[in-house]
Design a protein around this motif. Structure first.
Motif, short mmCIF file in Angstrom:
data_model
loop_
_atom_site.label_atom_id
_atom_site.label_comp_id
_atom_site.label_asym_id
_atom_site.label_seq_id
_atom_site.Cartn_x
_atom_site.Cartn_y
_atom_site.Cartn_z
N ILE A 1 4.56 5.79 -5.32
CA ILE A 1 4.46 5.71 -6.64
C ILE A 1 3.40 6.97 -7.16
O ILE A 1 3.93 7.78 -8.26
N THR A 2 2.14 6.73 -6.71
CA THR A 2 1.38 7.87 -7.00
C THR A 2 1.83 9.33 -6.84
O THR A 2 1.80 10.11 -7.65
N LEU A 3 2.51 9.64 -5.60
CA LEU A 3 3.05 10.72 -5.75
C LEU A 3 4.18 11.17 -6.46
O LEU A 3 4.31 12.30 -6.79
N ALA A 4 4.99 10.16 -6.69
CA ALA A 4 6.21 10.47 -7.79
C ALA A 4 5.59 10.54 -8.81
O ALA A 4 6.27 11.38 -9.86
N ALA B 1 -2.24 2.86 -11.73
CA ALA B 1 -2.92 3.58 -12.84
C ALA B 1 -1.99 4.54 -13.21
O ALA B 1 -1.84 4.85 -14.36
N PHE B 2 -1.54 5.47 -12.35
CA PHE B 2 -0.87 6.57 -12.59
C PHE B 2 0.58 6.25 -13.39
O PHE B 2 0.86 6.79 -14.50
N LEU B 3 1.13 5.08 -13.07
CA LEU B 3 2.55 4.87 -13.54
C LEU B 3 1.94 4.24 -15.01
O LEU B 3 2.82 4.48 -15.87
N PHE B 4 0.94 3.40 -15.06
CA PHE B 4 0.54 2.93 -16.44
C PHE B 4 0.25 3.97 -17.38
O PHE B 4 0.87 3.93 -18.46
N ARG B 5 -0.33 5.10 -16.93
CA ARG B 5 -0.60 6.30 -17.68
C ARG B 5 0.52 6.69 -18.34
O ARG B 5 0.83 7.38 -19.27
N LYS B 6 1.58 7.23 -17.32
CA LYS B 6 2.99 7.54 -17.68
C LYS B 6 3.51 6.75 -18.72
O LYS B 6 4.19 7.40 -19.68
N PHE C 1 -2.55 0.54 -4.29
CA PHE C 1 -1.90 -0.37 -5.52
C PHE C 1 -2.41 0.13 -6.62
O PHE C 1 -1.81 -0.02 -7.62
N GLY C 2 -3.92 0.16 -6.81
CA GLY C 2 -4.46 0.37 -7.81
C GLY C 2 -4.27 1.75 -8.23
O GLY C 2 -3.72 1.97 -9.52
N LEU C 3 -3.97 2.82 -7.54
CA LEU C 3 -3.64 4.21 -8.12
C LEU C 3 -2.42 4.30 -8.57
O LEU C 3 -2.11 4.83 -9.45
N GLY C 4 -1.54 3.83 -7.46
CA GLY C 4 -0.05 3.78 -8.10
C GLY C 4 0.02 3.12 -9.60
O GLY C 4 0.70 3.73 -10.36
N GLY D 1 0.99 -0.94 0.12
CA GLY D 1 0.05 -0.06 -0.18
C GLY D 1 0.93 1.39 0.09
O GLY D 1 0.63 2.25 -0.76
N ILE D 2 1.87 1.43 0.85
CA ILE D 2 2.69 2.40 0.94
C ILE D 2 3.51 2.66 -0.33
O ILE D 2 3.73 3.85 -0.96
N SER D 3 4.02 1.62 -0.94
CA SER D 3 4.57 1.42 -2.26
C SER D 3 3.80 2.24 -3.31
O SER D 3 3.97 3.12 -4.08
#
Lengths: 237, 249
Positions: A139-142, A225-230, A220-223, A133-135
């Motif tokens: 990742i979301t913040l990054a 999703a954001f990374l995938f979008r990038k 985990f989902g948000l991180g 969860g923290i990862s």
């Protein structure tokens, strides 16, 4: 992370200082106050949870650096799918955090007199879930923050807030009432309570498991999703 | 505008360019004080060790502001480090019509000033909690200035020696841990084990936090301010020497 020995050495040193200096001395302050629990034992679990939180946050910094150095483009050219890459990075952050904190958890279980396979393995599962969860949060913040200075400070604040506004360092009922509802739903509180149940035998509700699972699923989902979008070339240049 | 004032003005512009960072620093201070401070204080309610301060909350309140000062002071080192390693602008800065010694001194001094300004809201909060008179509140500002000098010196030493961001952040974290846990920020000197007690004597946090706490009694203890000033000057001088060394080719 193995290539950054200083991070490992200092985090380990901080853990020992937290445990054998801070917790020991604050425990001394509690003598004669009839708190109903031993602060050293209480804090020892919180120290492992705080450390894994801190280590799991590093994955965001790694991604930020890779993005700045242009390394991400190279990684994307490797022969595997983007979904696998996203999944691997998020899980990788959690696995390395768990590997790093596993010996600490063993030490704490030993110091707290609960050196049993159930307590240790159960604690590892809880720590692993928290680290995922923290990862994801990191990742979301990054992926959202674009400025290096800001990222550094926001990560430090997120780390401070997740640990301090929780029951990692002090029991929930000592936290100011206005903040208690927030702290009660903190994943760090849930993880600390579950590990204390396993190691110290303190009581906790089933809610802690549900809250931790929800936190993991959301971030985990948000991180991802954001990374995938990038990776797919979305809004980032 | 004099040349040192120009350097200080430039550092202020860099630091205050992103107000978001300042807000985050204040939020960190409030979490330290309003969450951790109050929670630990409630837990330790009834301890006779803190009767003279009113409560454990009031005992650790100055420490929260000094921690914010530590973070802000290390931004000075980070600026110096970025100029040297990332942006490679130090060589350009040294071509300006300015003596190197004066430049180095001005950078350290600007770090002290901007840290004191950044922590001013926190200093005011504690002055209000301590019900300090205006002159005593000004003494509180002086304590923050002296402490900032010590940490700015340390941060510039780290920035002058570190060749990678990892090393710089490691030194920063280690310094923060030393300042927090090997001092009297959280616990009184009377309960410290001999080794920690010995180390705490060389810790600027110990003297700064004790000097600030002493203001609550309505007095200014020179025997606390003098060691803080001495440590501050020594660490600033060390920072100056290391920074000057990076300017020689």
């Amino acid at each position: 992370m193995v290539k950054s020995p200083w991070i490992l050495i200092t985090r380990t040193m901080f853990f020992f200082i937290q445990l054998f200096v801070f917790a020991t001395l604050v425990n001394k302050l509690t003598v004669g106050l009839n708190l109903g629990f031993n602060y050293f034992d209480f804090y020892s679990v919180g120290a492992v949870v705080s450390t894994i939180t801190s280590i799991a946050f590093i994955i965001g910094a790694d991604l930020f650096e890779e993005e700045e150095l242009g390394l991400l483009d190279y990684l994307l050219s490797l022969p595997f799918g983007h979904s696998l890459f996203v999944f691997g990075r998020a899980l990788g952050g959690a696995v390395r955090a768990l590997i790093y904190c596993a010996p600490m958890m063993l030490l704490v279980a030993y110091l707290d007199g609960s050196f049993t396979p159930v307590a240790i393995l159960g604690s590892y599962v809880v720590l692993f879930l928290l680290a995922i969860g923290i990862s994801g949060l990191s990742i979301t913040l990054a992926m959202v923050i674009r400025n290096e200075n800001r990222f550094d400070v926001v990560i430090a604040m997120a780390e401070l807030a997740t640990v301090r506004v929780s029951a990692a360092i002090y029991p929930l009922y000592y936290i100011p009432q206005a903040i208690q509802p927030v702290a009660a739903y903190s994943p760090v509180t849930s993880a600390s309570d579950l590990i204390r149940l396993l190691v110290l035998g303190t009581s906790t509700s089933l809610d802690a498991t549900v809250e931790l699972a929800l936190f993991v699923a959301i971030f985990f989902g948000l991180g991802s999703a954001f990374l995938f979008r990038k990776l797919e070339g979305g809004r980032f240049e | 505008m004099s040349k040192p004032a120009q350097v200080i003005e430039r550092d202020f512009r860099i630091f205050f360019a992103d107000r978001f960072l300042l807000v985050i620093m204040f939020v960190n201070f409030m979490i330290d004080l309003g969450v951790s401070g109050l929670s630990l204080s409630t837990m330790l309610k009834g301890s006779t060790l803190f009767t003279q301060y009113g409560s454990y909350f009031l005992y650790i309140a100055p420490g929260a502001n000094l921690i914010t000062a530590t973070v802000a002071s290390f931004q000075s080192g980070r600026d110096v480090w970025r100029e040297r390693i990332i942006h490679d602008t130090q060589s350009y800065l040294l071509t300006l019509p300015f003596g190197k010694s004066r430049f180095a001194f001005s950078r350290l001094f600007s770090g002290m000033i901007r840290t004191t300004v950044t922590t001013l809201p926190g200093t005011i909060v504690i002055a209000v909690l301590y019900r300090l008179s205006f002159p005593l509140a000004m003494m509180g500002v002086l304590v923050m200035l002296l402490y900032s000098g010590a940490v700015c010196g340390l941060s510039v030493v780290a920035a002058s020696l570190a060749s990678s961001l990892e090393l710089f952040t490691t030194v920063r974290s280690t310094t923060q841990v030393y300042l927090s846990f090997f001092s009297t920020q959280f616990y009184p000197a009377s309960i410290l084990p001999p080794a920690v007690s010995f180390l705490s004597n060389f810790n600027p946090m110990t003297w700064a936090v004790e000097a600030f706490r002493d203001l609550q009694a309505g007095t200014v203890d020179v025997t606390l301010l003098a060691p803080l000033g001495g440590l501050s000057i020594a660490l600033l001088a060390t920072g100056y020497v290391f920074y000057r060394r990076t300017m020689e080719y």
